[in-house]
Write a protein that holds these residues in place. Structure first.
Motif, mmCIF file in Angstrom:
data_model
loop_
_atom_site.group_PDB
_atom_site.id
_atom_site.type_symbol
_atom_site.label_atom_id
_atom_site.label_comp_id
_atom_site.label_asym_id
_atom_site.label_seq_id
_atom_site.Cartn_x
_atom_site.Cartn_y
_atom_site.Cartn_z
ATOM 1 N N ARG A 29 0.833 -1.203 0.000
ATOM 2 C CA ARG A 29 0.000 0.000 0.000
ATOM 3 C C ARG A 29 0.871 1.258 0.000
ATOM 4 N NH1 ARG A 29 -1.148 3.990 2.760
ATOM 5 N NH2 ARG A 29 0.070 3.339 4.545
ATOM 6 N N ALA A 32 2.757 1.617 -3.387
ATOM 7 C CA ALA A 32 1.858 2.019 -4.479
ATOM 8 C C ALA A 32 1.499 3.502 -4.348
ATOM 9 C CB ALA A 32 0.604 1.149 -4.475
ATOM 10 N N LEU A 33 1.250 3.928 -3.119
ATOM 11 C CA LEU A 33 0.944 5.332 -2.886
ATOM 12 C C LEU A 33 2.136 6.207 -3.264
ATOM 13 C CD1 LEU A 33 -0.927 7.544 -1.788
ATOM 14 C CD2 LEU A 33 0.042 7.103 0.478
ATOM 15 N N ARG A 34 3.319 5.826 -2.828
ATOM 16 C CA ARG A 34 4.524 6.592 -3.130
ATOM 17 C C ARG A 34 4.755 6.623 -4.645
ATOM 18 N NH1 ARG A 34 6.458 10.710 -1.620
ATOM 19 N NH2 ARG A 34 5.694 10.005 0.370
ATOM 20 N N ALA A 35 4.542 5.501 -5.323
ATOM 21 C CA ALA A 35 4.734 5.447 -6.776
ATOM 22 C C ALA A 35 3.745 6.366 -7.487
ATOM 23 C CB ALA A 35 4.583 4.020 -7.281
ATOM 24 N N SER A 36 2.534 6.462 -6.964
ATOM 25 C CA SER A 36 1.529 7.316 -7.605
ATOM 26 C C SER A 36 1.838 8.798 -7.400
ATOM 27 C CB SER A 36 0.134 6.994 -7.081
ATOM 28 O OG SER A 36 -0.019 7.440 -5.745
ATOM 29 N N LEU A 37 2.598 9.124 -6.366
ATOM 30 C CA LEU A 37 2.953 10.514 -6.098
ATOM 31 C C LEU A 37 4.126 10.999 -6.954
ATOM 32 C CD1 LEU A 37 2.681 10.586 -2.201
ATOM 33 C CD2 LEU A 37 1.038 11.482 -3.864
ATOM 34 N N ASP A 39 6.162 11.971 -10.101
ATOM 35 C CA ASP A 39 5.801 12.560 -11.386
ATOM 36 C C ASP A 39 6.370 11.695 -12.506
ATOM 37 O OD1 ASP A 39 5.298 14.107 -13.580
ATOM 38 O OD2 ASP A 39 6.507 15.813 -12.926
ATOM 39 N N PRO A 40 5.504 11.065 -13.337
ATOM 40 C CA PRO A 40 6.009 10.198 -14.404
ATOM 41 C C PRO A 40 6.838 10.944 -15.447
ATOM 42 C CG PRO A 40 3.620 10.456 -14.568
ATOM 43 C CD PRO A 40 4.051 11.149 -13.317
ATOM 44 N N ARG A 50 9.485 5.683 -8.623
ATOM 45 C CA ARG A 50 8.213 5.148 -9.086
ATOM 46 C C ARG A 50 8.336 3.670 -9.472
ATOM 47 N NH1 ARG A 50 5.135 4.236 -13.325
ATOM 48 N NH2 ARG A 50 6.651 4.711 -14.933
ATOM 49 N N ILE A 54 6.593 0.486 -7.515
ATOM 50 C CA ILE A 54 5.678 -0.440 -8.195
ATOM 51 C C ILE A 54 6.177 -1.878 -8.059
ATOM 52 C CG2 ILE A 54 4.829 -1.148 -10.471
ATOM 53 C CD1 ILE A 54 4.718 1.894 -11.148
#
Length: 124
Positions: A29, A32-37, A39-40, A50, A54
């Motif tokens: 969890r 995933a949260l850190r990866a979503s934060l 910037d791609p 990121r 993941i």
């Protein structure tokens, strides 16, 4: 009939297995949260964070499933899965250590490493 010692070992095995699965879930969890934060379209470092987040989330999720289900995974297979999880979580914690604001994610990774290590001791 099972001896008291082997019953205690079984209980410890199940408790440690459950604790490891819980830590994997929490780590997944947080990663995933850190990866979503991240910037791609950001820097190479953000992309590394990121990707590592993941990967860690996926490995933790797979490990949690392996520990939670009766899927016929033998002790050797379980050991390999848990050791892989422990390694990925430790690598992820190191990546998160250098990211401002990622302390909680790094902590979740280290908690998972600790739970995996403790569980591996009962597999011996």
């Amino acid at each position: 009939m099972t001896s008291t010692t082997s019953q205690q070992e079984l209980f410890r095995f199940l408790e440690d297995r459950f604790a490891c699965a819980q830590a994997c879930t929490e780590c997944a969890r947080a990663c995933a949260l850190r990866a979503s934060l991240a910037d791609p379209d950001g820097t190479e470092e953000q992309e590394k964070v990121r990707r590592k987040g993941i990967l860690c989330a996926e490995v933790c999720d797979a490990t949690c499933r392996a520990l939670s289900e009766q899927n016929g995974l033998d002790e050797a297979g379980m050991r390999i899965q848990v050791e892989w999880c422990r390694t990925v979580c430790l690598e992820c914690a190191h990546v998160f250590d250098v990211v401002p604001g990622a302390e909680e994610s790094a902590r979740a990774c280290r908690d998972c490493v600790r739970a995996c290590t403790e569980f591996l001791t009962v597999l011996n």
